[in-house]
Design a protein around this motif. Sequence first.
Motif, PDB file in Angstrom:
ATOM      1  N   THR B 165     -16.898 -12.499 -14.233  1.00  0.00           N
ATOM      2  CA  THR B 165     -15.700 -12.947 -13.511  1.00  0.00           C
ATOM      3  C   THR B 165     -16.069 -13.533 -12.153  1.00  0.00           C
ATOM      4  N   THR B 206     -11.041  -8.231  -9.747  1.00  0.00           N
ATOM      5  CA  THR B 206     -10.691  -8.350 -11.166  1.00  0.00           C
ATOM      6  C   THR B 206     -11.820  -7.830 -12.031  1.00  0.00           C
ATOM      7  N   ASN B 271      -3.610  -4.624  -9.428  1.00  0.00           N
ATOM      8  CA  ASN B 271      -2.939  -5.910  -9.477  1.00  0.00           C
ATOM      9  C   ASN B 271      -2.259  -6.247  -8.169  1.00  0.00           C
ATOM     10  N   GLN B 274      -4.777  -7.151  -5.671  1.00  0.00           N
ATOM     11  CA  GLN B 274      -5.249  -8.507  -5.928  1.00  0.00           C
ATOM     12  C   GLN B 274      -4.275  -9.550  -5.435  1.00  0.00           C
TER      13      GLN B 274
END
Lengths: 349, 285, 286
Positions: B165, B206, B271, B274
């Motif tokens: 990633t 992530t 999440n 992020q």
Amino acid sequence: MGLQAQGIVKTFGTFKALGGVDLDIQRGEFVALLGPSGSGKTTLLRILAGLDAQDEGHVLFNDEDMSGRKLRDRRVGFVFQHYALFKHMTVAENIGFGLRVRPSVERPTKADIKARVDELLRLVQLERLGDRYPSQLSGGQRQRVALARALAIEPSVLLLDEPFGALDAKVRKELRRWLRRLHESMQLTSIFVTHDQEEALELADKVVIMNQGLIEQVGTPEEVYHKPQTSFVYEFLGGANRVPCEIRGGVVRIGSTIIPAPQVVDLKDGPGTAYVRPEEISIGAPSGAGVPAIVQHVFRASPLPRVEVQLVDTSLALDVTLPPDEAGAILAKGQRVTVNFSKFDVLPG
Amino acid sequence: MSARAGTWGSWKRASVLPGFRLTLGYTLLYLGIIVLLPLAALVLRPAELGLVGFFETVNTPRVLASLRVSFGTAAIAALINGVFGLIIAWVLVRYQFPGKRLIDAFVDLPFALPTAVAGIALTTLYAPNGWVGALLTPFGIKVAFTPLGIVIALIFIGLPFVVRTVQPVLQDFDSELEEASASLGASRLQVFGLVILPSIMPALLTGVALAFARAVGEYGSVIFIAGNMPMKSEIAPLLIVSKLEQFDYAGAAAIAVVMLAISFIMLLILNLIQRWARRHEDSDR
Amino acid sequence: MSAGTRTNKLTLRDPALVRWVLIGLALAFIGLVLFLPLILVFLEALRHGLGAYFAAVTEEDARSAILLTLEVAAISVPLNVAFGLAGAWAIAKFEFRGKSLLLTLVDLPFSVSPVISGLIYVLLYGAHGWFGPTLDAWGIKLIFNVAGLVLATIFVTFPFVARELIPLMQEQGTEEEEAAISLGANGWQTFRLVTLPNVAWGLLYGVLLCNARAMGEFGAVSVVSGHIRGQTNTMPLHVEILYNEYDFVGAFAVASLLALLALVTLAAKSFLEWRYGDRLSAGRAH
């Protein structure tokens, strides 16, 4: 083939792409749908093709309602903006695709398909490139392959979405002329979308000017250029200057200067806007009649000298294009002059 | 055409391409049989225990300890992978060295190598008499059959998630930004800390989150090396298996539901972090 | 993967010491965590020589485990290909509400523990499952049977093909398909002549990963298998049994076959990325 759109409405989510469009296209016409991006021209083209479905209204081919008719059955030659060539097929396979996928009863033999493909390759002047893949072609060549592929199914109407949009200026001019000849020699009915006014005016028999999902004006290139009916068309075509003015008793007043206004007959009193094209303005000596102005810039590095002047009363800037013989040689920045309008239109508001 | 737009238009944009109903129908049927129905069983099954029974099943020292082991080791492994995954991605993108291509391909090994194979190999390697284990024993470090062994297995499993990633983001990183900050007088370390790291942070997070999520549920590579001592090195998935072996379906499902719930909440939090980390990015990115 | 242009820029070059320390760290980590275990598999398998190795992989139970693994993959991979193609067509080529929910569902197996993936089928079809007793009465046995292995394998592997195809088909848009339809092609012709050739390499890539996982899955099949030797033992499960019986050469011999499969998968995958990278979807993480 004649083609009609009646009351076409199309909404994407909350965005009204087309707000009731009526259009009548005669057999053999070469029509340009002209407008800025977001004006609905591509949406209209896709609805005529059957690639998108309208929310309301009807599309008629030769007076026959096409609503509910599948795209395959419409026999529409569609040339996509980015050509949508099949990457994994050769040029010849691309062109022959429409024949190859016909139901077996209607499908030509392999030899017939080959003959037809060769004929089309000759037509679009790509005789020796039949074995190439699209990635090995230039933009102009891809464009012609896309055209040949669309023509292979002997379409009743040819629709082109921004056909020259992705090409550089030189190729664009050549292809334009070539397409015009092709349209005439094959007696096609063609409709193309463009945002380039020069392209539309030069190529089409009929120009449809669109703005915000509606048709502003339909006419021959001469009509739309010389007799614009709305302020939008005026501004969109030819880059006219907007000059705010006052209308009083059939007389137009810009600042403190009254100017003769032959076209203004039935305008009501009140504020108006005069539209005047750069080439319809002449520059005279400061002592002469006309609107007083000051020269701001003189550009001579163009085919016709261009001058930017500022009106003394309103400090409004105007673009002026001078005839070549005057050459603007005598003009200099800061010089006082008067401007006269050889031709202009006034619209209220 | 207008009629069709009317019936479908409300939830699906009309299209000339055929086969939507067929393929969507097949997709939904397949998902229904393979995913939804079984998951429904998973969620509904613990209900037969009742709320109190559910609580009693989960709230035993052994279950709680196994959850602690699973989530704790997964978190440690994910963090270690965060650091070394970043270094590996950095080295692969920025530097040239012999065998780089091979190393690059090799990073995906954990995706391809069956977990049981990884499990027995790592166990043999890190056992007290193994190649690496033997080197560590003199220092009193025991890896295999301890939670440390679990961490090693989870590092193996999670490494490619972080590398893969971060790598593309690092690749696309605009070198003009670096040049700009260097021209403004920033040192290499400052450029890294102030310019590069913040822009790859969302991708790094992530990657760490993916590695963590994968590690929490990992079974095959862990059970060999863990030693599986209750309260110490027994992971939650193993406890599910042993409940199943005693035909305690509801109990097994209860632990599974708790695991999924915790994972879900943690991923939700990640999440949010992020989203916060991405707050300055262009919307089109 | 070429970063040559970047390292040549003077301002962006890291000091040699930093470079080599970082490269050293990366290589050491990869060596310790990835490389050593792989080498060890082959060395342990060959510890007692080639004869013992071949004896171990051709032994009765090992052979049936290999056959079963191939059988399970041969059933579940094609089913997942069909699903992947159908799902990708519906999701990538059309705009409809609920699409992101559907995408989440497709991704779900990646975030579920393999053990739970097996468990859910036991809960449905096991002896004490919802449908277990009914199926039992009809003489149908899914759990502790090949069918259960296939179901669990399908669950853990079905995102691979779909996940590869969906972004790829989305990138390619619908223009070529629209062109094909406007030229008179029907749906099947459009799919076969236009869409499929465009995603062929991506499909192969997805199949490769799907197959590797299908053959190597351990946790999920372990739960549904019942570990009946010669009947419901796949290769990874057989590795476990041999290992727990301290037959290390046997365990590593079978494991080495799986490791070979992994290496072949990696090589094929790298080849596809290198040769057809532009025709695979960007930004895959699995």
